[in-house]
Each structure stands twice: as C-alpha cells, then as structure tokens.
Scaffold this active site. Structure first.
Site, PDB file in Angstrom:
ATOM      1  N   LYS A   1      -4.757  42.011  13.485  1.00 28.93           N
ATOM      2  CA  LYS A   1      -5.698  40.998  13.037  1.00 28.93           C
ATOM      3  C   LYS A   1      -7.033  41.171  14.168  1.00 28.93           C
ATOM      4  CE  LYS A   1      -1.674  37.707  12.456  1.00 28.93           C
ATOM      5  NZ  LYS A   1      -1.052  36.540  13.168  1.00 28.93           N
TER       6      LYS A   1
ATOM      7  N   TYR B   1      -1.709  33.225   3.807  1.00 27.57           N
ATOM      8  CA  TYR B   1      -0.978  32.112   4.275  1.00 27.57           C
ATOM      9  C   TYR B   1      -0.702  31.122   3.523  1.00 27.57           C
ATOM     10  CZ  TYR B   1      -1.751  34.384   8.836  1.00 27.57           C
ATOM     11  OH  TYR B   1      -1.414  35.103  10.047  1.00 27.57           O
TER      12      TYR B   1
ATOM     13  N   PHE C   1      -1.700  23.707  11.701  1.00 28.76           N
ATOM     14  CA  PHE C   1      -2.503  24.982  12.186  1.00 28.76           C
ATOM     15  C   PHE C   1      -3.096  25.428  11.105  1.00 28.76           C
ATOM     16  CE2 PHE C   1       1.944  25.812  13.143  1.00 28.76           C
ATOM     17  CZ  PHE C   1       2.242  26.853  12.180  1.00 28.76           C
TER      18      PHE C   1
ATOM     19  N   ARG D   1       8.768  44.569  12.276  1.00 29.36           N
ATOM     20  CA  ARG D   1       8.880  43.137  12.666  1.00 29.36           C
ATOM     21  C   ARG D   1       9.749  43.304  14.254  1.00 29.36           C
ATOM     22  NH1 ARG D   1       6.956  38.614  10.262  1.00 29.36           N
ATOM     23  NH2 ARG D   1       8.571  37.416  11.338  1.00 29.36           N
TER      24      ARG D   1
ATOM     25  N   THR E   1       7.180  35.452  16.978  1.00 26.92           N
ATOM     26  CA  THR E   1       5.968  34.668  16.328  1.00 26.92           C
ATOM     27  C   THR E   1       5.312  34.432  17.780  1.00 26.92           C
ATOM     28  OG1 THR E   1       6.774  34.403  14.234  1.00 26.92           O
ATOM     29  CG2 THR E   1       4.808  33.138  14.992  1.00 26.92           C
TER      30      THR E   1
ATOM     31  N   ARG F   1       3.655  41.770  20.513  1.00 26.29           N
ATOM     32  CA  ARG F   1       3.026  40.386  20.639  1.00 26.29           C
ATOM     33  C   ARG F   1       3.227  40.249  22.008  1.00 26.29           C
ATOM     34  NH1 ARG F   1       5.256  37.895  14.861  1.00 26.29           N
ATOM     35  NH2 ARG F   1       3.316  38.027  13.766  1.00 26.29           N
TER      36      ARG F   1
ATOM     37  N   ASN G   1      -1.585  36.196  18.065  1.00 27.02           N
ATOM     38  CA  ASN G   1      -0.498  37.238  18.234  1.00 27.02           C
ATOM     39  C   ASN G   1      -0.832  38.773  17.728  1.00 27.02           C
ATOM     40  OD1 ASN G   1      -0.201  36.776  15.610  1.00 27.02           O
ATOM     41  ND2 ASN G   1       1.735  35.473  15.814  1.00 27.02           N
TER      42      ASN G   1
ATOM     43  N   HIS H   1       0.146  40.979  11.940  1.00 24.48           N
ATOM     44  CA  HIS H   1       0.971  40.136  11.006  1.00 24.48           C
ATOM     45  C   HIS H   1       1.768  41.396  10.504  1.00 24.48           C
ATOM     46  CE1 HIS H   1       2.186  38.235   7.440  1.00 24.48           C
ATOM     47  NE2 HIS H   1       2.018  39.289   6.697  1.00 24.48           N
TER      48      HIS H   1
ATOM     49  N   GLU I   1       2.302  40.364  -0.723  1.00 28.70           N
ATOM     50  CA  GLU I   1       1.154  40.632   0.394  1.00 28.70           C
ATOM     51  C   GLU I   1       0.511  41.910   0.054  1.00 28.70           C
ATOM     52  OE1 GLU I   1       3.092  40.279   4.043  1.00 28.70           O
ATOM     53  OE2 GLU I   1       3.242  37.956   3.825  1.00 28.70           O
TER      54      GLU I   1
HETATM   55  P1  ADP Z   1       4.956  35.449  11.310  1.00 32.33           P
HETATM   56  O1  ADP Z   1       3.456  35.891  11.577  1.00 32.33           O
HETATM   57  O2  ADP Z   1       5.802  35.951  12.734  1.00 32.33           O
HETATM   58  O3  ADP Z   1       5.440  35.827  10.165  1.00 32.33           O
HETATM   59  P2  ADP Z   1       4.492  32.837  10.441  1.00 32.33           P
HETATM   60  O4  ADP Z   1       4.320  33.303   9.104  1.00 32.33           O
HETATM   61  O5  ADP Z   1       5.595  31.767  10.740  1.00 32.33           O
HETATM   62  O6  ADP Z   1       4.833  33.875  11.519  1.00 32.33           O
HETATM   63  O7  ADP Z   1       3.126  32.161  10.925  1.00 32.33           O
HETATM   64  C1  ADP Z   1       1.820  32.628  10.560  1.00 32.33           C
HETATM   65  C2  ADP Z   1       0.897  32.846  11.701  1.00 32.33           C
HETATM   66  O8  ADP Z   1       0.745  31.482  12.187  1.00 32.33           O
HETATM   67  C3  ADP Z   1       1.555  33.440  13.121  1.00 32.33           C
HETATM   68  O9  ADP Z   1       1.756  34.817  13.108  1.00 32.33           O
HETATM   69  C4  ADP Z   1       0.703  32.782  14.210  1.00 32.33           C
HETATM   70  O10 ADP Z   1      -0.548  33.157  14.360  1.00 32.33           O
HETATM   71  C5  ADP Z   1       0.582  31.242  13.572  1.00 32.33           C
HETATM   72  N1  ADP Z   1       1.708  30.406  13.980  1.00 32.33           N
HETATM   73  C6  ADP Z   1       2.749  30.595  13.715  1.00 32.33           C
HETATM   74  N2  ADP Z   1       3.625  29.134  14.194  1.00 32.33           N
HETATM   75  C7  ADP Z   1       2.551  28.649  15.025  1.00 32.33           C
HETATM   76  C8  ADP Z   1       2.725  27.333  15.980  1.00 32.33           C
HETATM   77  N3  ADP Z   1       3.813  26.856  16.055  1.00 32.33           N
HETATM   78  N4  ADP Z   1       1.699  27.083  16.379  1.00 32.33           N
HETATM   79  C9  ADP Z   1       0.506  27.969  16.545  1.00 32.33           C
HETATM   80  N5  ADP Z   1       0.292  29.027  15.658  1.00 32.33           N
HETATM   81  C10 ADP Z   1       1.337  29.347  14.956  1.00 32.33           C
END
Ligand code: ADP
Length: 167
Positions: free
Chosen positions: A10, A50, A58, A90, A96, A107, A121, A124, A135
């Site tokens: 990212k 997303y 968010f 992963r 996350t 992360r 973080n 992705h 994706e």
């Molecule tokens: P991942 O990236 O681990 O697959 P998700 O798909 O659930 O997780 O979320 C997408 C992105 O949204 C995350 O990588 C993170 O940047 C952000 N995110 C997820 N959950 C939260 C949260 N509770 N608060 C703030 N940002 C979040």
C-alpha cells in the site's frame, strides 16, 4: 495445492521505503512472483477492490488510503504463485489490526493505527481463492502475468480503443 494470490504494498509502504524489507519477508515463503507492477490507483479501482467493505464506517478512509491520499499516489501490485500461497502470504502479513499482529510479521513490524482509527497496515493479501481470482482479474491483464493461463482467457479484437504509446 498450487494457487495464485494478490499482494498489494500500500502507499504507506512505498512512501516509507519499506518495499525492500517487505519483499525480503515475502521471499521467505519461497513462492514465485509471476506478476509485478507499480500502479496509480483510481477511485474506481479502490472502490471496486474494497466493494465488500462498502457498508463499513471506514470505507471512505480505506479507499482514500489505497488511492494514496495520505501518502504517495502509487502502490506495488504483486502476484505470487505456489503451494498454499494464500495462507503462506497471509501468515507473513499478520493480523489486520497492526497492534494485534505478531511483531515478526509485516503488519506487526511496519503497521500503525492512525489518529482517525484507520489501520495503516502496509500490505494487502487475498484472503481466499475466490477473492484472489476476483482481485487478480481486477488488477492484472492476462498479458501482464507470466503464467497467463491461470484462468481461462479468450481473444478479442478491440476497435476504436484509445491507447497511449511512445511518441
Ligand atoms: P484484510 O486487509 O486483513 O483482509 P479487511 O479486508 O477486513 O482486512 O479490511 C480491509 C482493510 O480495511 C484493512 O487492511 C485495513 O486497512 C482496514 N480495516 C479493516 N478493519 C478495520 C477497522 N476495524 N478499523 C479501521 N480500519 C480497518
């Protein structure tokens, strides 16, 4: 089972010059890179990426984050391939929430939570084979991938398609 998975470093990862460290950690998986590019992310691409998070409070923040509005306007998209690629990547990425992620993970090492509460973080990684396929098809054209037979392709002739070429 051999499978592909999408990784995106990212904008915070690029701006903070973390690319080398992240790639080194990912290389511990011994997976093969079959596609790689630096890309500017449009709003349409970020929203589509997303799309399953649309209802989250968010959503706007993570779209802006992926577009580079808080850092630099570029990401590195990588395609890894190999045995249990999704799980292996992963695992090295970590949880996350960067504060819950094991400190030895990407992360855990490099992520932070902003004052606005966004999980910055750094990386992705696809979560499952169905997400990986969606994706990968969103981020890469078949011709940009070394194993272009990952998913079925077809030939088509495009007419009146505008394309930038070297002048
Ligand atoms: P991942 O990236 O681990 O697959 P998700 O798909 O659930 O997780 O979320 C997408 C992105 O949204 C995350 O990588 C993170 O940047 C952000 N995110 C997820 N959950 C939260 C949260 N509770 N608060 C703030 N940002 C979040």
């Amino acid at each position: 089972m051999n499978q592909p998975t999408l990784v995106i470093i990212k904008p915070d990862g690029l701006q903070k010059s973390l690319t080398g460290g992240i790639l080194t950690k990912l290389s511990e998986t011994k997976l093969v890179i079959i596609g790689c590019k630096i890309k500017e992310v449009s709003r349409a691409l970020a929203e589509e990426h997303y799309r399953d998070m649309k209802e989250k409070p968010f959503f706007e923040e993570i779209v802006s984050y992926l577009m580079g509005e808080y850092h630099t306007k570029r990401v590195m998209a990588l395609l890894y391939h190999g045995e249990d690629a999704i799980l292996k990547i992963r695992k090295i990425c970590g949880a996350t929430n960067p504060e819950e992620a094991d400190p030895s993970t990407i992360r855990g090492s490099y992520g932070r939570i902003t004052t606005k509460g966004v999980y910055e973080n750094v990386i992705h990684a696809s979560g499952n084979p169905a997400d990986a396929e969606r994706e990968i098809k969103l981020w890469f054209e078949p011709e940009e991938i070394v194993f272009s037979n990952l998913y079925p392709t077809k030939e088509t002739t495009l007419q009146n398609v505008k394309k930038k070429i070297w002048s």
